[in-house]
Each structure stands twice: as structure tokens, then as C-alpha cells.
Motif scaffolding. Structure first.
Motif, mmCIF file in Angstrom:
data_model
loop_
_atom_site.group_PDB
_atom_site.id
_atom_site.type_symbol
_atom_site.label_atom_id
_atom_site.label_comp_id
_atom_site.label_asym_id
_atom_site.label_seq_id
_atom_site.Cartn_x
_atom_site.Cartn_y
_atom_site.Cartn_z
ATOM 1 N N ARG A 179 -9.285 -0.470 -4.242
ATOM 2 C CA ARG A 179 -9.632 0.527 -3.211
ATOM 3 C C ARG A 179 -8.477 1.487 -3.006
ATOM 4 N NH1 ARG A 179 -10.807 -4.103 -0.370
ATOM 5 N NH2 ARG A 179 -12.923 -4.870 -0.756
ATOM 6 N N ILE A 180 -7.267 0.933 -2.959
ATOM 7 C CA ILE A 180 -6.099 1.798 -2.771
ATOM 8 C C ILE A 180 -6.019 2.804 -3.920
ATOM 9 C CG2 ILE A 180 -3.586 1.861 -2.590
ATOM 10 C CD1 ILE A 180 -4.917 0.663 -0.150
ATOM 11 N N LEU A 240 11.332 12.615 -5.437
ATOM 12 C CA LEU A 240 10.934 12.025 -4.160
ATOM 13 C C LEU A 240 12.075 11.431 -3.356
ATOM 14 C CD1 LEU A 240 7.911 10.691 -5.908
ATOM 15 C CD2 LEU A 240 7.652 11.683 -3.636
ATOM 16 N N THR A 249 2.684 9.238 -6.419
ATOM 17 C CA THR A 249 3.306 10.563 -6.463
ATOM 18 C C THR A 249 4.371 10.613 -7.560
ATOM 19 O OG1 THR A 249 4.915 9.964 -4.773
ATOM 20 C CG2 THR A 249 2.874 10.962 -4.020
ATOM 21 N N HIS A 274 -8.714 -5.093 -3.107
ATOM 22 C CA HIS A 274 -7.973 -4.226 -2.179
ATOM 23 C C HIS A 274 -7.133 -3.223 -2.966
ATOM 24 C CE1 HIS A 274 -5.813 -2.887 1.359
ATOM 25 N NE2 HIS A 274 -4.682 -3.030 0.684
ATOM 26 N N GLN A 292 -8.564 5.453 -3.513
ATOM 27 C CA GLN A 292 -8.224 6.365 -2.425
ATOM 28 C C GLN A 292 -7.097 7.296 -2.826
ATOM 29 O OE1 GLN A 292 -7.581 3.646 0.774
ATOM 30 N NE2 GLN A 292 -9.754 3.279 1.069
ATOM 31 N N LEU A 293 -6.291 6.870 -3.812
ATOM 32 C CA LEU A 293 -5.215 7.731 -4.300
ATOM 33 C C LEU A 293 -5.745 8.687 -5.365
ATOM 34 C CD1 LEU A 293 -2.360 5.096 -4.513
ATOM 35 C CD2 LEU A 293 -2.713 6.858 -2.764
ATOM 36 N N ASP A 317 0.835 -1.196 0.000
ATOM 37 C CA ASP A 317 0.000 0.000 0.000
ATOM 38 C C ASP A 317 0.870 1.247 0.000
ATOM 39 O OD1 ASP A 317 -1.915 -1.873 0.146
ATOM 40 O OD2 ASP A 317 -2.539 -1.426 2.194
ATOM 41 N N TYR A 318 1.912 1.242 0.843
ATOM 42 C CA TYR A 318 2.815 2.388 0.882
ATOM 43 C C TYR A 318 3.479 2.595 -0.469
ATOM 44 C CZ TYR A 318 7.051 5.064 1.497
ATOM 45 O OH TYR A 318 8.043 5.989 1.335
ATOM 46 N N LEU A 356 1.230 4.121 -2.889
ATOM 47 C CA LEU A 356 1.084 5.534 -2.526
ATOM 48 C C LEU A 356 2.267 6.330 -3.080
ATOM 49 C CD1 LEU A 356 -0.478 7.625 -0.796
ATOM 50 C CD2 LEU A 356 0.766 6.810 1.185
ATOM 51 N N LEU A 357 3.467 5.772 -2.887
ATOM 52 C CA LEU A 357 4.674 6.427 -3.383
ATOM 53 C C LEU A 357 4.645 6.485 -4.914
ATOM 54 C CD1 LEU A 357 7.118 7.561 -1.867
ATOM 55 C CD2 LEU A 357 8.318 5.430 -2.332
#
Lengths: 467, 467
Positions: free
Chosen positions: A208-209, A335, A188, A205, A212-213, A180-181, A184-185
Motif C-alpha cells: 500500500r505504501i 535530500l 524521493t 502494508h 501511495q508513493l 513508512d517515512y 517515502l524518503l
């Protein structure tokens, strides 16, 4: 100024100066000492209270540094002009007590997500942890490379090449605390307004991630080869999320033909990428593992996502992304300041676990354990051949049972539940509102023990065969 | 079909079936076996190669499951029609070798970011780790609560109340792997188009993170009380990032008056929040710690950010956010699916470290150690009183030296460098292009040992006092 009536407790564990400070702060907060009011001279107060001068000094210093009082040269200390001090009443928020998780009401749960932790090599993990903490000192407790420690990335790239046919250098690998992390990364790195295309059914799942992003997520149908290429083309999406070695939930293997079609789709536009989620490819019980799609990628189009949470233990919060060089340089330029989310200690332990051969041994052992459960489940279900067909076998830790006698998934789940066995609806893996016909159930055999699988299947036979 | 000339090595460690599979895959990939071509019948091939039938079967099965060949009922196996197979040549990418970090060219480095790791209680950490891994088994290796384990959050909220005056329930706490990760997570809670206002000078790493998260970042000046309220009002920003207990780099303490003004600014609009970065408030060498701003917040406006990376060790990738209930319910409704980034093992170790009193002991010890270094540095610098003034002392692990003899930052740094001592420019903490006058240098004393601080200051005296 009015008399201060202060009672200081000589015997209290709180230092005298702190008692005095607290007392005066209260007085100021509750307005008993008003703005602009002059405080007693330090010497006078120390005599009046019969405490040392330094006690008074310390109390005043603290009140000054927190801005409650101020010193005026050759005049003494005055209460500051502070708006809205009434704010500062109120006690600690009451602590709600933790809510207990409800007990499972099933005897046997074929959860598709669970994995077998009984066989985790606790002893070895403990041994490596201990000696790691002994060997190294300071260095391990420093912050490491934002990408992850080079040694671990080197080990991972070697492992990926040998075991998965993934072709990458350690520099293309980003180690992070969980999938998930990393998604997320990645979001970006890719930037906003990405349009992700997923198969239907798929691993919800991940969907959903993505949602949500803030991604736009659309879905396309699958055929025997996986994602339908025409539909992908028409979808207008630019990122295809696939699990080519073992699609969840269908358990399909994407054939080489479709893989190459997918790659050429991605090559048609610079912003097109493929996310290959290689979530459980370690486990295959027939022939050798299916190589990763990434290995066939020559144009830097595949973003490979792997994790140790499933192959070792969920608590091992270590996953990794293999990025095409183009995306990695984007990460580096923007990043690379994000500190690593995995402690060097954990990275070192994992690195040694792999390098010293324990990981391979563990995987082989688990392949054996899961394989046996798989075989027991299959032979049991095959005895129900007249009413069901099996899909997605020989890999991962779950299979699909499709009913050929018209029994709906809802009915099958209810009947199984009455026998204390939990199986899962395939339809729940579809994101469309319109329900699919629903004649298939998901059965995960990761958690259950061999004997339980045997018993559970007996109960299912009773539940499903009886008419 | 043409004769296959295949050489299988009986003695090889690679199984026979795998050799055969590899050989035929190569033939297909390189076009020696063309699309639609019929493969030899299994029995015939096994006799021809003098290998068992199962060897041939396994090889064919693998080729089928990867999609290189297909079976036609009662006809046998044929090579599939596959586009772009030429793709699949190419070897492993060459592994670049890790780039060595360059050696430090300074004898004494007053790095403002470093912390003292010599005094880390390795023994105790090891002890707790060992017994934690012994006590618990399976459970610890499962994935924990997305917010972080309740026990740890309960311990943190208790500690925050006692030590920092932070008023929150465990339910308001989000545990995550480092500040950067938590700011990343926070950005998805707050949503896009946030306008962050920071002080100038400030902690530029946080600014870079905000920029990388796509935030608009503006800056306002500071006075003795910290962020200037009028400028904040005019800035048009909706999120104020402050360090009220010990501003970096100036070391200012925000007085209660300014704190309340800041809170009422935030209360003026629903989308206004204050991020309180309480990065090193544990360390104060005069009086008691300055309470956190969050403790004065009654309207749920303060987002409190704390970390154990500075107070314990950078490798401890555990930070936490205290969210106002309103933001926490936003997190719960949208992001609660994100799995925790900290392993339950690490959370348990930290929880025990705090609960069993080691954390408090460690903090007290460090306060003593840093305090002594602080005093040595100050007394040394005070002997240079004629040419410099000291700011931001008595807290944290760095101070500011301002030159009163007109010596510029650049000159001071050069002179110090010639003596093998590294000090840091304050101007680097300003985000504006237009350089400030630059007559101040940052000096961190976290890493250096007492004796080194003493020696380094002697050298600085030589460097700065000699004309």
C-alpha cells in the motif's frame, strides 16, 4: 465623522487598548466605519473615552500593522480601502467529538502484527531517559545530523554487523521516524517510475505504501526458496522487495542459492535494487539467526530496512535504512537538507539502551518469551495433526496452519470466531483479485499470554476437530 | 568423502554447534566441500569429533535452514549446488571516523536561524517526561493515530484559535516530525506537477525542499504589502507560499487588503492553494500578535504550517499541518496508512506542556527575553542612524540593516568580520542568479546573550562608522 459609541470595560482582563482595537476592527469589518473614513484624532479620542493617550496609540498601531487603517502625514488616520471584508465574519468551527474505537469482540486474538509489551523494560527506559535529560542540556535540544546522530549510527552499524551480518559503515545509515517515512524518503532518492516486484503472498502494508508513493507494483509467485527468479526476470520490474530471513506471511527462509541468484539479477542493470525488509529477524527459536542478505551483497545492490518498532516498542519511532554508497551519495546531493525526523533526545536514549547492553538482554528475554508461546501453540496445534499442517514455525511471532481435511479458511475462521478466537485469512495477504484456494490461516502469538495461548488452542481444537 | 579436520574449542564462548556450523560453512563457501558432496553421517561425525549428537544436529539444521546443505531421504546430507559462492568472502567495511565540525571563527554570530535555548524549561520538561513515563504504561508505547493523538490535536486547535486566530477542528490537523517531513507528506497529497510561487527574497530552505520534491518553483517580487498580486497572477503557479504574519527575511506584515486579494486569487481555481508558513509569529514586541491568514479563509484555500521546533526547541521534532477539509479527505483516502512519525510519548509530553500552561508561560518569558535583546540591538543600531536604516523590527528574532551611505553588503560583512562579528547577506535570500544591489544585512539576535548583543553592536559601530 459620526460619533463612536464605545464601551470599554475597566475591569476586564483584556487590556483597554485591545478592547478599543477589537471594537474598531469590528466596526471596519462590518462597514460601520467605511473605507476612506477619517478616524478621530488620537488625543481627542483619548479625552472622549477618558483613557490614556497610549491606549489609543497602541490600538491605532495594531490596526495600522494589520492594515485596517493608514496614517496620512499631517492629516491623521483613515480606514483603508479593503475588498471583500464581509468575508471576515464567522465563528470557530465546531469541534466534532472523537470517535470511540469499537471494542474487540474476541476473547483471544491471534493478531499477526501485535507484539508483547508487558515485558518492555519500562523501568530501564525511564532510568535512561531521566539520566539522559539530566546529563545533557542545550546540546540535546538542538537539531541533529540529518542522517541521525553519528553515535547512534555507529552503534547500529556495529549491532547489524554482529547480529545480522550486515556490512556497512555509519555513513551508509539513515535514521528516520518509522519504516513508512523511510520508504517515502527512499522514493524521493530513487525517483519516480520505479517498478517494484513483491512476492505473493507478501506484507501488504508495504505494498500500500509503494502504491501511495505512485510506484507500479507487480507480484510474482513464491516456491520453497521464496521469490521465483524466472517470474522476477519476466516482470520487467527493477526493484525486488523481499524478506529473506523470514518471509511474511509464509515464514520462508530464502536459501543462499536463491539469495545469490537475486543478487546477480540486480547486478544485471544499474537501476536494479533489492529492498531487504528485515522486519523480525531478531526472533528465531532454533539455531542462530539467519544472516541478512545485505551481508552477501558486494555490488551495492541491497537496500536494507530495519526497525526498532517491533523489537522494542511500536512507539519507538526509530527505523533505519542501510543504503548502498551510490544511493547514499544521491541522498547527500539532493535530500541531505531534510532535517532529521527523530529527536536527538530519543536517539540518545536508544543509543544508550543498546550500548549499555539492555537491548541485547531485552532481545534474549523476548526470544525466551516468544519461544515459549511458540512451543505452547505448536504442541497444541500438533495434537490436531490429522487435520492441519504447520508452516513458518521457529521464527518471528506468527505461524501458518494449513488444513488438510479440505476445511476452507473462511470456515475455519468462522468456527474459531464462534469459540471467541480470532485467526486471520492467508488469502488476505494476496494482492490478486482471484482468491487463492484458501485453506490456511495466520496465527500471531506476540500479544497473547502463555496461558491464553493454551486456552485459545483448546477452543480451536473444539472448533476445528468437531465435525 | 575426504577426512574433515576440524578443531573445536571446548573452552570458547561460541557454542560447539556454532563452531562446527561456521567451520563447515567456510568449507562450502571456499569450495573445500564441493557441490553434491556427501557430508558424514551425523552419528559418525559426532563420534569422530567426540561431541554430542545434538551438537552435530544443530550445526546441520542451521546449514540446512540457510540452504548450504540438503537432506536426501535415506541417503543423508549433501552440499547444495550454489552459483557464485566466491561472492561470500570479504570482511567488514572499514568505519571512517566522524568528521569534526569546524570551530566558529567569530566572536559574535548574528545567525538569523538560531534560537535561545538557555531559557528552555529543562526542569519542567524533565518533570513532565518523568511523570508521563510513570503514569502510563503499555498504551503509550503502542503506535498512535496516524494524524497524531487526538488529545494533542485538540489542544493544538484550541491554542491556534486563541493565539493565532486559526479556525480548524482537530480533524484538520496532521502532526508530524518536522516541517520538512510535513511538506514531503503534503507533496504526496497534492500530487506531482505543482507550481509553487514564492516571494523574492524568501526562506530559501523551503524552496530547496520544494525543488527536491520535484516542484516547479518560480518567484515574484514583493512590495510593502508582500507578494505582488499582478506578478502572482502572471506566474502561472497554483500554490503561493507566504509568511503573512512576519515575512522572512524582510519582516513584512501582510496587510488585510493583500491577504484578501491573495485568498480571492486562490478561490479562482480549484487547484490553487496558499501555504501559510507561520514560522515565528509567536514573537512580537509591539501590540498583539498578527492573526494568521488562515483565520480569514472561508473557502478552504489555506494550508497552515506550524512548528514547535522554533518556539520550544529544535529537538522537539513536532510540527503540524492544518489542512482544508478537501485536502484532508484526500489524505484520508490515500495516505492515512502512513504511521505517525512522532512517538506517543513525545506527543503526550508536549500536550501536557501546553495544557498545564507551561507553553504559554514559556512563550511570554521568551517574548521578554527576545524583546530585550531586540531593544538593545535597535538602540545600538539607531546610534548609527546616519549610515543605516532598520527594517523588520518588533517581531521574530532577526532584523534587517540597510546602509544609506552606499556601503555594500559585502563590504559591511567584511568589516564586521574583521571585528569578529558575523552578519548575513540579504542577497543570499534571493534565488535569482542576478544579484540584487545588496546594501542590506540580516542580523539574528536569538542566540546571543544581551551583554553580547551590546558588545557586538559596539564592534559594529567601530567597523561601520569609521571611514
Amino acid at each position: 465623522m459620526r460619533e463612536l459609541t464605545i464601551h470599554l470595560d475597566q475591569k476586564s482582563r483584556t487590556p483597554m487598548y485591545e478592547q478599543l482595537y477589537e471594537y474598531m476592527k469590528q466596526d471596519i469589518q462590518q462597514g460601520r466605519l467605511g473605507a476612506g473614513e477619517r478616524l478621530p484624532a488620537r488625543r481627542a479620542l483619548s479625552q472622549y473615552l477618558d483613557v490614556s493617550r497610549s491606549t489609543v496609540d497602541q490600538a491605532y498601531e495594531q490596526l495600522i500593522s494589520e492594515g485596517y487603517i493608514e496614517t496620512k502625514p499631517r492629516k491623521g488616520c483613515y480606514v483603508c480601502q479593503i475588498e471583500g471584508l464581509y468575508h471576515l465574519s464567522g465563528d470557530r468551527a465546531p469541534v466534532k467529538h472523537r470517535t470511540e474505537q469499537e471494542k474487540p469482540q474476541y476473547l483471544y486474538d491471534f493478531s499477526p502484527s501485535g507484539i508483547d509489551l508487558d515485558s518492555f523494560p519500562y523501568e530501564i527506559w525511564r532510568k535512561i531517559t531521566r539520566s539522559t535529560l539530566l546529563d545533557d542540556k542545550k546540546d540535546l535540544f538542538q537539531l541533529g545530523d540529518p542522517k541521525g546522530d553519528w553515535e547512534l549510527r555507529d552503534t547500529i552499524s556495529g549491532y547489524l554487523y554482529e547480529a545480522r551480518g550486515v556490512n556497512c559503515t555509519p555513513d551508509q545509515i539513515l535514521v528516520g521516524a518509522g519504516n513508512d517515512y523511510l520508504l517515502l524518503l527512499l522514493s524521493t532518492v530513487l525517483g519516480p517510475r520505479q517498478r517494484v516486484v513483491m512476492e505473493s503472498p507478501t506484507y501488504l502494508h508495504a505494498r500500500r505504501i509503494f502504491r501511495q508513493l505512485g510506484y507500479e507494483v507487480s507480484t510474482v509467485g513464491v516456491d520453497a526458496g521464496g521469490m521465483r527468479m524466472e517470474e522476477l526476470g519476466e516482470s520487467g520490474g527493477n526493484i525486488a522487495y523481499v524478506m529473506p530471513s523470514h518471509q511474511f506471511p509464509l515464514g520462508l527462509v530464502m536459501p543462499i542459492k536463491r539469495r545469490l541468484e537475486l543478487l546477480s539479477w540486480a547486478e544485471e542493470a544499474p537501476e536494479r535494487y533489492i529492498i531487504e525488509d528485515d522486519y523480525d529477524s531478531e526472533f528465531r527459536y532454533k539455531g542462530k539467526p539467519i544472516p541478512a542478505l545485505q551481508g552477501s551483497d558486494k555490488e551495492g545492490k541491497v537496500i536494507y530496512l530495519g526497525t526498532f518498532s517491533r523489537s522494542i516498542a511500536p512507539a519507538i519511532r526509530i527505523s533505519y535504512l542501510v543504503l548502498p554508497s551510490r544511493l547514499m551519495s544521491r541522498w547527500e546531493s539532493s535530500l541531505s537538507r531534510f532535517s532529521s525526523t527523530v529527536s536527538r533526545i530519543d536517539q540518545t536514549i536508544l543509543n544508550r539502551f543498546i550500548k549499555e547492553g539492555y537491548y541485547e538482554r531485552h532481545l534474549n528475554k523476548m526470544r525466551g518469551i516468544y519461544g515459549r508461546k511458540h512451543d505452547i501453540l505448536l504442541s497444541g496445534l500438533r495434537s490436531m495433526a490429522p487435520i492441519l499442517r504447520i508452516h513458518g514455525e521457529y521464527a518471528g511471532v506468527h505461524i501458518l496452519a494449513e488444513f488438510t481435511n479440505g476445511m476452507t479458511e473462511t470456515e475455519a475462521i468462522e468456527r474459531a470466531g464462534k469459540e471467541g478466537v480470532r485467526v486471520y485469512p492467508l488469502s488476505a495477504c494476496y494482492q490478486e483479485q482471484k482468491r487463492i484456494k484458501g485453506e490456511q490461516v495466520l496465527m500471531g502469538y506476540g500479544v497473547l499470554e502463555e496461558e491464553d495461548v493454551r486456552k485459545a488452542v483448546k477452543r480451536l481444537e473444539k472448533a476445528w476437530m468437531s465435525t
